[in-house]
Design an enzyme around this catalytic site. Structure first.
Site, mmCIF file in Angstrom:
data_model
loop_
_atom_site.group_PDB
_atom_site.id
_atom_site.type_symbol
_atom_site.label_atom_id
_atom_site.label_comp_id
_atom_site.label_asym_id
_atom_site.label_seq_id
_atom_site.Cartn_x
_atom_site.Cartn_y
_atom_site.Cartn_z
ATOM 1 N N GLN A 37 0.871 -1.169 0.000
ATOM 2 C CA GLN A 37 0.000 0.000 0.000
ATOM 3 C C GLN A 37 0.916 1.229 0.000
ATOM 4 O O GLN A 37 1.503 1.572 1.014
ATOM 5 C CB GLN A 37 -0.895 -0.037 1.244
ATOM 6 C CG GLN A 37 -2.029 0.941 1.223
ATOM 7 C CD GLN A 37 -2.926 0.767 2.459
ATOM 8 O OE1 GLN A 37 -2.654 -0.033 3.349
ATOM 9 N NE2 GLN A 37 -3.984 1.542 2.497
ATOM 10 N N VAL A 42 0.363 4.419 -0.241
ATOM 11 C CA VAL A 42 -0.111 5.517 0.606
ATOM 12 C C VAL A 42 -0.957 4.885 1.710
ATOM 13 O O VAL A 42 -1.887 4.132 1.406
ATOM 14 C CB VAL A 42 -0.950 6.535 -0.207
ATOM 15 C CG1 VAL A 42 -1.551 7.597 0.700
ATOM 16 C CG2 VAL A 42 -0.113 7.173 -1.306
ATOM 17 N N HIS A 70 -7.425 2.695 -0.344
ATOM 18 C CA HIS A 70 -7.827 3.120 -1.676
ATOM 19 C C HIS A 70 -8.043 1.900 -2.563
ATOM 20 O O HIS A 70 -7.410 0.866 -2.385
ATOM 21 C CB HIS A 70 -6.812 4.075 -2.310
ATOM 22 C CG HIS A 70 -5.402 3.576 -2.351
ATOM 23 N ND1 HIS A 70 -4.587 3.542 -1.234
ATOM 24 C CD2 HIS A 70 -4.648 3.118 -3.368
ATOM 25 C CE1 HIS A 70 -3.400 3.085 -1.566
ATOM 26 N NE2 HIS A 70 -3.405 2.794 -2.866
ATOM 27 N N HIS A 77 -8.126 0.617 -6.500
ATOM 28 C CA HIS A 77 -7.724 0.882 -7.879
ATOM 29 C C HIS A 77 -8.819 0.388 -8.809
ATOM 30 O O HIS A 77 -9.283 -0.745 -8.665
ATOM 31 C CB HIS A 77 -6.431 0.127 -8.224
ATOM 32 C CG HIS A 77 -5.247 0.573 -7.454
ATOM 33 N ND1 HIS A 77 -4.322 1.446 -7.969
ATOM 34 C CD2 HIS A 77 -4.832 0.265 -6.197
ATOM 35 C CE1 HIS A 77 -3.382 1.651 -7.072
ATOM 36 N NE2 HIS A 77 -3.664 0.951 -5.984
#
Length: 147
Positions: free
Chosen positions: A99, A101, A105, A107
């Site tokens: 990961q 960041v 999140h 994709h």
């Protein structure tokens, strides 16, 4: 939120994008999620969907947040396919490992046949035996019962 959580959030590039303090090519935003083009896309139209609230991993989202968030992911996946003329999409998320960041999140990557990507992006194997597979399944079932 303790002081360390606030510091993590203050340094989080995805929180800065969600809050409007950092520019990004947004494709969607509401009170639940923000979606924007990945700065280093696999293909044009590769979108990242992030919860507006800072949550490092999927397991940090509350049960009440998961459904609405993934409803946005579902909507964006369809829009990415239609908007890019793609035959389909790859929808994936890392949870801690790989990961880049530390803000959860998803994709959404437009896909077409013979686009150069082969299934998953890593080598796959098999269990050595049905017994090994059952032992792993039993550990996961036990973790579900305990948590």
């Amino acid at each position: 939120m303790d002081e360390a959580d606030g510091a993590d959030q203050a340094a989080c590039i995805f929180c800065a994008i969600a809050g409007g303090g950092t520019a990004a090519h947004r494709v969607f935003e509401d009170a639940t999620a923000v979606a924007f083009l990945d700065a280093r896309p696999l293909f044009p139209g590769h979108v990242l969907v992030v919860p507006r609230r800072h949550a490092e991993t999927l397991t940090d989202l509350s049960a009440d947040e998961v459904g609405p968030f993934f409803t946005r992911v579902q909507r964006i996946a369809g829009a990415v396919e239609r908007g890019t003329g793609a035959a389909g999409s790859f929808v994936a998320a890392n949870n801690r490992v790989s990961q880049s960041v530390p803000h959860f999140h998803v994709h959404v990557v437009p896909r077409n046949r013979k686009d150069g990507l082969r299934g998953f992006f890593w080598p796959r194997g098999r269990y050595a035996s049905d017994e090994e597979a059952e032992e792993v399944a039993a550990r996961v079932r036990a973790a579900l019962e305990g948590g």
